[in-house]
Design a protein around this motif. Structure first.
Motif, mmCIF file in Angstrom:
data_model
loop_
_atom_site.group_PDB
_atom_site.id
_atom_site.type_symbol
_atom_site.label_atom_id
_atom_site.label_comp_id
_atom_site.label_asym_id
_atom_site.label_seq_id
_atom_site.Cartn_x
_atom_site.Cartn_y
_atom_site.Cartn_z
ATOM 1 N N LEU A 16 48.558 1.382 59.510
ATOM 2 C CA LEU A 16 47.169 1.355 59.065
ATOM 3 C C LEU A 16 46.332 2.145 60.062
ATOM 4 C CD1 LEU A 16 46.820 -2.420 58.153
ATOM 5 C CD2 LEU A 16 47.127 -0.503 56.582
ATOM 6 N N TYR A 17 45.589 3.129 59.555
ATOM 7 C CA TYR A 17 44.777 3.989 60.413
ATOM 8 C C TYR A 17 43.298 3.784 60.121
ATOM 9 C CZ TYR A 17 49.238 6.216 61.164
ATOM 10 O OH TYR A 17 50.550 6.441 61.472
ATOM 11 N N CYS A 18 42.496 3.880 61.145
ATOM 12 C CA CYS A 18 41.052 3.651 61.017
ATOM 13 C C CYS A 18 40.392 4.726 60.161
ATOM 14 C CB CYS A 18 40.411 3.636 62.403
ATOM 15 S SG CYS A 18 38.626 3.358 62.350
ATOM 16 N N ALA A 19 39.649 4.267 59.160
ATOM 17 C CA ALA A 19 38.884 5.160 58.290
ATOM 18 C C ALA A 19 37.382 4.959 58.469
ATOM 19 C CB ALA A 19 39.272 4.922 56.832
ATOM 20 N N CYS A 20 37.002 3.987 59.319
ATOM 21 C CA CYS A 20 35.578 3.663 59.463
ATOM 22 C C CYS A 20 34.974 4.218 60.747
ATOM 23 C CB CYS A 20 35.385 2.149 59.421
ATOM 24 S SG CYS A 20 35.926 1.286 60.919
ATOM 25 N N GLY A 21 35.820 4.549 61.723
ATOM 26 C CA GLY A 21 35.327 5.079 62.987
ATOM 27 C C GLY A 21 35.013 4.020 64.035
ATOM 28 N N ARG A 22 35.170 2.730 63.706
ATOM 29 C CA ARG A 22 34.791 1.654 64.629
ATOM 30 C C ARG A 22 35.921 1.140 65.509
ATOM 31 N NH1 ARG A 22 31.055 -2.702 61.387
ATOM 32 N NH2 ARG A 22 29.173 -1.443 61.316
ATOM 33 N N SER A 23 37.164 1.453 65.177
ATOM 34 C CA SER A 23 38.300 0.888 65.910
ATOM 35 C C SER A 23 38.257 1.242 67.401
ATOM 36 C CB SER A 23 39.615 1.397 65.311
ATOM 37 O OG SER A 23 40.706 0.927 66.086
ATOM 38 N N LYS A 24 38.635 0.281 68.222
ATOM 39 C CA LYS A 24 38.742 0.522 69.670
ATOM 40 C C LYS A 24 40.173 0.932 70.019
ATOM 41 C CE LYS A 24 34.709 -1.831 71.075
ATOM 42 N NZ LYS A 24 33.995 -1.397 69.904
ATOM 43 N N TYR A 28 44.547 3.809 65.146
ATOM 44 C CA TYR A 28 44.936 2.638 64.361
ATOM 45 C C TYR A 28 43.744 1.742 64.037
ATOM 46 C CZ TYR A 28 49.391 4.251 66.035
ATOM 47 O OH TYR A 28 50.471 5.044 66.328
ATOM 48 N N CYS A 29 43.827 1.091 62.912
ATOM 49 C CA CYS A 29 42.826 0.096 62.507
ATOM 50 C C CYS A 29 42.989 -1.141 63.376
ATOM 51 C CB CYS A 29 43.046 -0.254 61.031
ATOM 52 S SG CYS A 29 42.069 -1.672 60.467
ATOM 53 N N ASP A 30 41.876 -1.665 63.891
ATOM 54 C CA ASP A 30 41.924 -2.911 64.662
ATOM 55 C C ASP A 30 41.124 -4.021 63.979
ATOM 56 O OD1 ASP A 30 39.281 -2.293 65.140
ATOM 57 O OD2 ASP A 30 39.450 -2.261 67.325
ATOM 58 N N GLY A 31 40.739 -3.812 62.725
ATOM 59 C CA GLY A 31 40.008 -4.816 61.969
ATOM 60 C C GLY A 31 38.497 -4.709 62.112
ATOM 61 N N SER A 32 38.012 -3.762 62.896
ATOM 62 C CA SER A 32 36.565 -3.625 63.123
ATOM 63 C C SER A 32 35.802 -3.145 61.899
ATOM 64 C CB SER A 32 36.301 -2.657 64.285
ATOM 65 O OG SER A 32 36.852 -3.138 65.486
ATOM 66 N N HIS A 33 36.518 -2.775 60.844
ATOM 67 C CA HIS A 33 35.853 -2.288 59.625
ATOM 68 C C HIS A 33 35.232 -3.432 58.832
ATOM 69 C CE1 HIS A 33 40.009 -3.317 58.429
ATOM 70 N NE2 HIS A 33 39.409 -3.774 57.345
ATOM 71 N N GLY A 34 35.451 -4.670 59.241
ATOM 72 C CA GLY A 34 34.924 -5.829 58.523
ATOM 73 C C GLY A 34 33.434 -5.711 58.253
ATOM 74 N N ILE A 38 34.631 -0.441 53.982
ATOM 75 C CA ILE A 38 35.644 0.605 54.150
ATOM 76 C C ILE A 38 36.986 -0.045 54.446
ATOM 77 C CG2 ILE A 38 36.372 2.556 55.590
ATOM 78 C CD1 ILE A 38 33.372 3.066 56.140
ATOM 79 N N SER A 39 38.020 0.441 53.799
ATOM 80 C CA SER A 39 39.375 -0.050 54.028
ATOM 81 C C SER A 39 40.150 0.959 54.857
ATOM 82 C CB SER A 39 40.108 -0.245 52.696
ATOM 83 O OG SER A 39 39.452 -1.223 51.925
ATOM 84 N N PRO A 40 41.098 0.487 55.662
ATOM 85 C CA PRO A 40 41.893 1.424 56.462
ATOM 86 C C PRO A 40 42.793 2.277 55.575
ATOM 87 C CG PRO A 40 42.747 -0.799 56.674
ATOM 88 C CD PRO A 40 41.467 -0.912 55.894
ATOM 89 N N TRP A 41 43.170 3.441 56.108
ATOM 90 C CA TRP A 41 44.165 4.271 55.430
ATOM 91 C C TRP A 41 45.528 3.670 55.700
ATOM 92 C CZ3 TRP A 41 41.187 8.421 58.321
ATOM 93 C CH2 TRP A 41 40.209 9.004 57.510
HETATM 94 S S1 FES Z 1 38.821 -0.492 62.159
HETATM 95 FE FE1 FES Z 1 38.273 1.305 61.066
HETATM 96 S S2 FES Z 1 39.267 1.059 59.150
HETATM 97 FE FE2 FES Z 1 39.831 -0.704 60.252
#
Ligand code: FES
Length: 74
Positions: A16-24, A28-34, A38-41
């Motif tokens: 799962l890759y970050c699509a929102c730009g918020r991940s630390k 990779y997606c870290d769930g920060s898109h909540g 936006i859903s991760p790729w």
């Molecule tokens: S943290 Fe950016 S899509 Fe999940």
């Protein structure tokens, strides 16, 4: 500053890759898109592979980089 892309040697399996730009933990997606809507790729790799993963979140072929960070499509 957002990175243009991440060149990574990825393992087989689901990623799962970050699509929102918020991940630390990009790319990779870290769930920060909540709460963003936006859903991760999500991709499934049958074997290890080198990938060029989007870092600007503007790619039209996410999670893969399409050079949108350059202001043009490849
Ligand atoms: S943290 Fe950016 S899509 Fe999940």
């Amino acid at each position: 500053m957002k990175e243009p892309y991440h060149l990574i040697e990825e393992t087989a399996g689901e990623h799962l890759y970050c699509a929102c730009g918020r991940s630390k933990n990009k790319p990779y997606c870290d769930g920060s898109h909540g709460g963003t809507g936006i859903s991760p790729w999500r991709i499934q790799l049958p074997a290890p592979r080198t990938l060029k993963i989007c870092g600007c979140t503007k790619s039209g072929i996410g999670p893969f980089c399409d050079d949108s960070h350059l202001g043009k499509k490849s």
